[in-house]
Design a protein around this motif. Structure first.
Motif, PDB file in Angstrom:
ATOM      1  N   UNK A 145       0.896  -1.358   0.043  1.00  0.00           N
ATOM      2  CA  UNK A 145       0.038   0.094   0.199  1.00  0.00           C
ATOM      3  C   UNK A 145       1.088   1.153  -0.056  1.00  0.00           C
ATOM      4  N   UNK A 146       0.752   2.002  -0.956  1.00  0.00           N
ATOM      5  CA  UNK A 146       1.652   3.235  -1.219  1.00  0.00           C
ATOM      6  C   UNK A 146       0.974   4.343  -1.724  1.00  0.00           C
ATOM      7  N   UNK A 147       0.948   5.381  -0.764  1.00  0.00           N
ATOM      8  CA  UNK A 147       1.235   5.760   0.647  1.00  0.00           C
ATOM      9  C   UNK A 147       0.434   5.078   1.427  1.00  0.00           C
ATOM     10  N   UNK A 148       0.603   4.783   2.591  1.00  0.00           N
ATOM     11  CA  UNK A 148      -0.024   4.144   3.918  1.00  0.00           C
ATOM     12  C   UNK A 148      -0.278   5.356   4.539  1.00  0.00           C
ATOM     13  N   UNK A 250      -6.380  13.099  12.015  1.00  0.00           N
ATOM     14  CA  UNK A 250      -7.801  13.150  11.202  1.00  0.00           C
ATOM     15  C   UNK A 250      -7.530  12.525   9.790  1.00  0.00           C
ATOM     16  N   UNK A 251      -8.501  12.405   9.081  1.00  0.00           N
ATOM     17  CA  UNK A 251      -8.471  11.840   7.675  1.00  0.00           C
ATOM     18  C   UNK A 251      -8.016  12.869   6.810  1.00  0.00           C
ATOM     19  N   UNK A 252      -7.564  12.388   5.563  1.00  0.00           N
ATOM     20  CA  UNK A 252      -7.134  13.483   4.589  1.00  0.00           C
ATOM     21  C   UNK A 252      -7.660  14.657   4.194  1.00  0.00           C
ATOM     22  N   UNK A 253      -8.883  14.416   3.977  1.00  0.00           N
ATOM     23  CA  UNK A 253      -9.830  15.305   3.510  1.00  0.00           C
ATOM     24  C   UNK A 253     -10.294  16.289   4.724  1.00  0.00           C
ATOM     25  N   UNK A 264      -4.910  14.981  -1.613  1.00  0.00           N
ATOM     26  CA  UNK A 264      -4.944  13.990  -2.481  1.00  0.00           C
ATOM     27  C   UNK A 264      -4.161  13.201  -2.701  1.00  0.00           C
ATOM     28  N   UNK A 265      -2.798  13.398  -2.531  1.00  0.00           N
ATOM     29  CA  UNK A 265      -1.604  12.340  -2.544  1.00  0.00           C
ATOM     30  C   UNK A 265      -1.907  11.697  -1.309  1.00  0.00           C
ATOM     31  N   UNK A 266      -2.128  12.212  -0.150  1.00  0.00           N
ATOM     32  CA  UNK A 266      -2.352  11.255   1.140  1.00  0.00           C
ATOM     33  C   UNK A 266      -3.175  10.184   0.911  1.00  0.00           C
ATOM     34  N   UNK A 267      -4.318  10.686   0.418  1.00  0.00           N
ATOM     35  CA  UNK A 267      -5.625   9.791   0.076  1.00  0.00           C
ATOM     36  C   UNK A 267      -5.490   8.808  -0.997  1.00  0.00           C
ATOM     37  N   UNK A 268      -4.291   8.885  -1.613  1.00  0.00           N
ATOM     38  CA  UNK A 268      -4.135   8.229  -3.101  1.00  0.00           C
ATOM     39  C   UNK A 268      -3.673   6.857  -2.433  1.00  0.00           C
ATOM     40  N   UNK A 269      -3.443   6.350  -1.605  1.00  0.00           N
ATOM     41  CA  UNK A 269      -3.096   5.046  -1.284  1.00  0.00           C
ATOM     42  C   UNK A 269      -4.180   4.143  -0.226  1.00  0.00           C
ATOM     43  N   UNK A 270      -3.592   3.832   0.662  1.00  0.00           N
ATOM     44  CA  UNK A 270      -4.656   3.116   1.696  1.00  0.00           C
ATOM     45  C   UNK A 270      -4.717   3.988   3.070  1.00  0.00           C
TER      46      UNK A 270
END
Length: 469
Positions: A145-148, A250-253, A264-270
């Motif tokens: 998973x990348x990124x995690x 907290x969550x990326x969004x 968006x980069x943070x949320x692109x993986x798992x």
């Protein structure tokens, strides 16, 4: 092209993964064919494809495509010398990357806490999925998973898992480089590098890491230049297949003051959540900590601490440390009476740090409706077994009750959609959303279904009221 590749990925990655590549014969469509030994081909094709494309574009032109095939596919002989190095040397490097070194290499400034390992991490329902994801990343950096992205409130073990990944890779990654940092440390290093005029060295430190671990990314908020530098660092790492792991509260969004492109980069993986531990996990944490520290405690002490301290792991371990300290200062045994006195002196007779009056898991608070209880009542109402409810069967007699149970879990618990999905046989959150939508549509059209679900809901709420009383 060899020099360009070395510049893009660094000497270590080039020598291990790209040195064994050999040029293949010309192709009809002008594709640059590279032949790789089977033991490195998959890694090169997945992790380093971006670097190969960029190097080819820079040296041979923007229209050149690169393809990687197994060395044996063209009948090349193992060990043959090629322009990019020897296959034998490459295989030796690949074998070294697959086996633990006699003594793990020590890279400077990794800031890893050696006590935070997977062995010392206590697994519970609140962190089971996050632990599994972290272990998968540690075992296969850049491939799982990348990124995690790990998120959760303070004190639930995010930093522990972050360091556990780093310690595991250092021990078993065959020389893969690890860099662990916080947003604050990254920012300070960035500013100092600008002042010293050695940004090239700064970029080299972070962009050539095989595994980059970044803690507390919520503190990026409104650090414009740091955000931009981290964004480019992330792009550079992902392009060459390096592993990225981040934590936040907290969550990326929900990181509203962080740039959208970074979110968006943070949320692109798992993205996986971690929550405060339940009572069983809290007790396991205390037992492991007491065993690790060689502390002998009297009967009921750990149970009392697990019951009273329902906030997070930090508060829990802090309470144990205080009790041990009081026993040492007073030269007495660690018994239940001492633990009671210490907790009452620190927190008062009834207060439980980290909880509110209605917090789940606190002694004396109203119990919440659980997914497990919903599943139990649904099975009773529809004449199913739990195994049938959680099975992969799509038969109507099973699928409809399962959708109802998911719908009720979403309506009457505080569980996230991913956690609900995992409670129903490892399904994902989209399955839960689909079930909720289908249930709502059927309730609006089918009076019989509406009455059945209403009766089940009333039974569920009555059960909760009985338990609270």
């Amino acid at each position: 092209m060899q020099a360009e590749l070395r510049r893009l990925v660094g000497d270590r990655q080039f020598d291990v993964w790209l040195a064994p590549l050999q040029p293949g014969p010309p192709t009809d469509d002008g594709t640059l064919l590279l032949l790789a030994p089977e033991d490195v081909r998959s890694w090169v094709a997945t992790r380093l494809a971006g670097a190969l494309d960029r190097a080819a574009a820079a040296v041979l032109g923007p229209d050149v495509k690169v393809a990687v095939q197994a060395l044996d596919a063209r009948g090349a002989t193992p060990g043959a010398t090629a322009r990019h190095g020897t296959a034998g040397a490459g295989r030796r490097g690949a074998r070294a990357a697959a086996q633990p070194p006699a003594e793990p290499p020590r890279t400077p400034d990794t800031r890893l806490n050696p006590r935070w390992t997977f062995e010392q991490f206590v697994i519970g329902e609140a962190n089971r999925f996050a632990h599994a994801a972290a272990l998968a990343v540690a075992e296969l950096p850049g491939q799982a998973y990348n990124p995690l992205f790990l998120h959760g409130p303070p004190g639930v073990g995010k930093t522990h898992l972050l360091h556990a990944i780093g310690n595991y890779v250092k021990a078993y990654g065959g020389g893969l480089t690890v860099r662990c940092t916080t947003v604050e440390a990254f920012t300070n290093d960035f500013v100092a590098s600008i002042q010293r005029g050695d940004m090239a060295a700064f970029k080299d430190r972070y962009r050539r890491a095989d595994v980059l671990l970044v803690d507390d990314v919520q503190f990026l908020a409104e650090k414009v230049r740091t955000e931009e530098e981290l964004f480019h660092t992330i792009n550079a790492l992902l392009e060459v297949g390096s592993q990225l792991v981040l934590t936040a509260d907290r969550l990326p969004h929900d990181l509203e003051r962080v740039e959208e492109r970074l979110r968006e980069r943070f949320a692109a993986g798992l993205v996986t959540d971690m929550r405060p531990p339940d009572a069983v996990t809290r007790l396991a944490v205390l037992r492991k900590r007491a065993h690790h520290d060689g502390v002998e405690v009297g009967e009921g002490v750990l149970e009392l601490l697990a019951e009273r301290i329902a906030g997070n792991v930090r508060a829990l371990e802090g309470a144990l440390i205080r009790v041990v300290a009081f026993a040492s200062l007073q030269d007495c045994d660690i018994d239940l009476a001492l633990a009671e006195r210490v907790l009452e002196g620190l927190y008062g007779p009834d207060h439980r740090p980290g909880t509110s009056a209605g917090a789940a898991g606190a002694v004396g608070s109203a119990p919440t409706i659980t997914v497990e209880r919903i599943q139990e009542l649904t099975c009773e109402a529809f004449g199913l077994t739990r195994d049938e409810l959680l099975s992969t069967s799509r038969a109507a007699r099973v699928a409809w009750p399962r959708q109802v149970a998911m719908f009720l879990a979403r309506e009457h618990t505080a569980e996230s959609l991913p956690r609900i999905g995992r409670s129903f046989g490892g399904r994902d959150h989209t399955t839960v959303l689909h079930a909720c939508r289908r249930t709502a549509e059927r309730l609006a059209k089918d009076p019989e279904a509406h009455d059945a679900v209403r009766a089940l809901t009333e039974e569920l709420l009555r059960h909760g009221a009985d338990r609270a009383g």
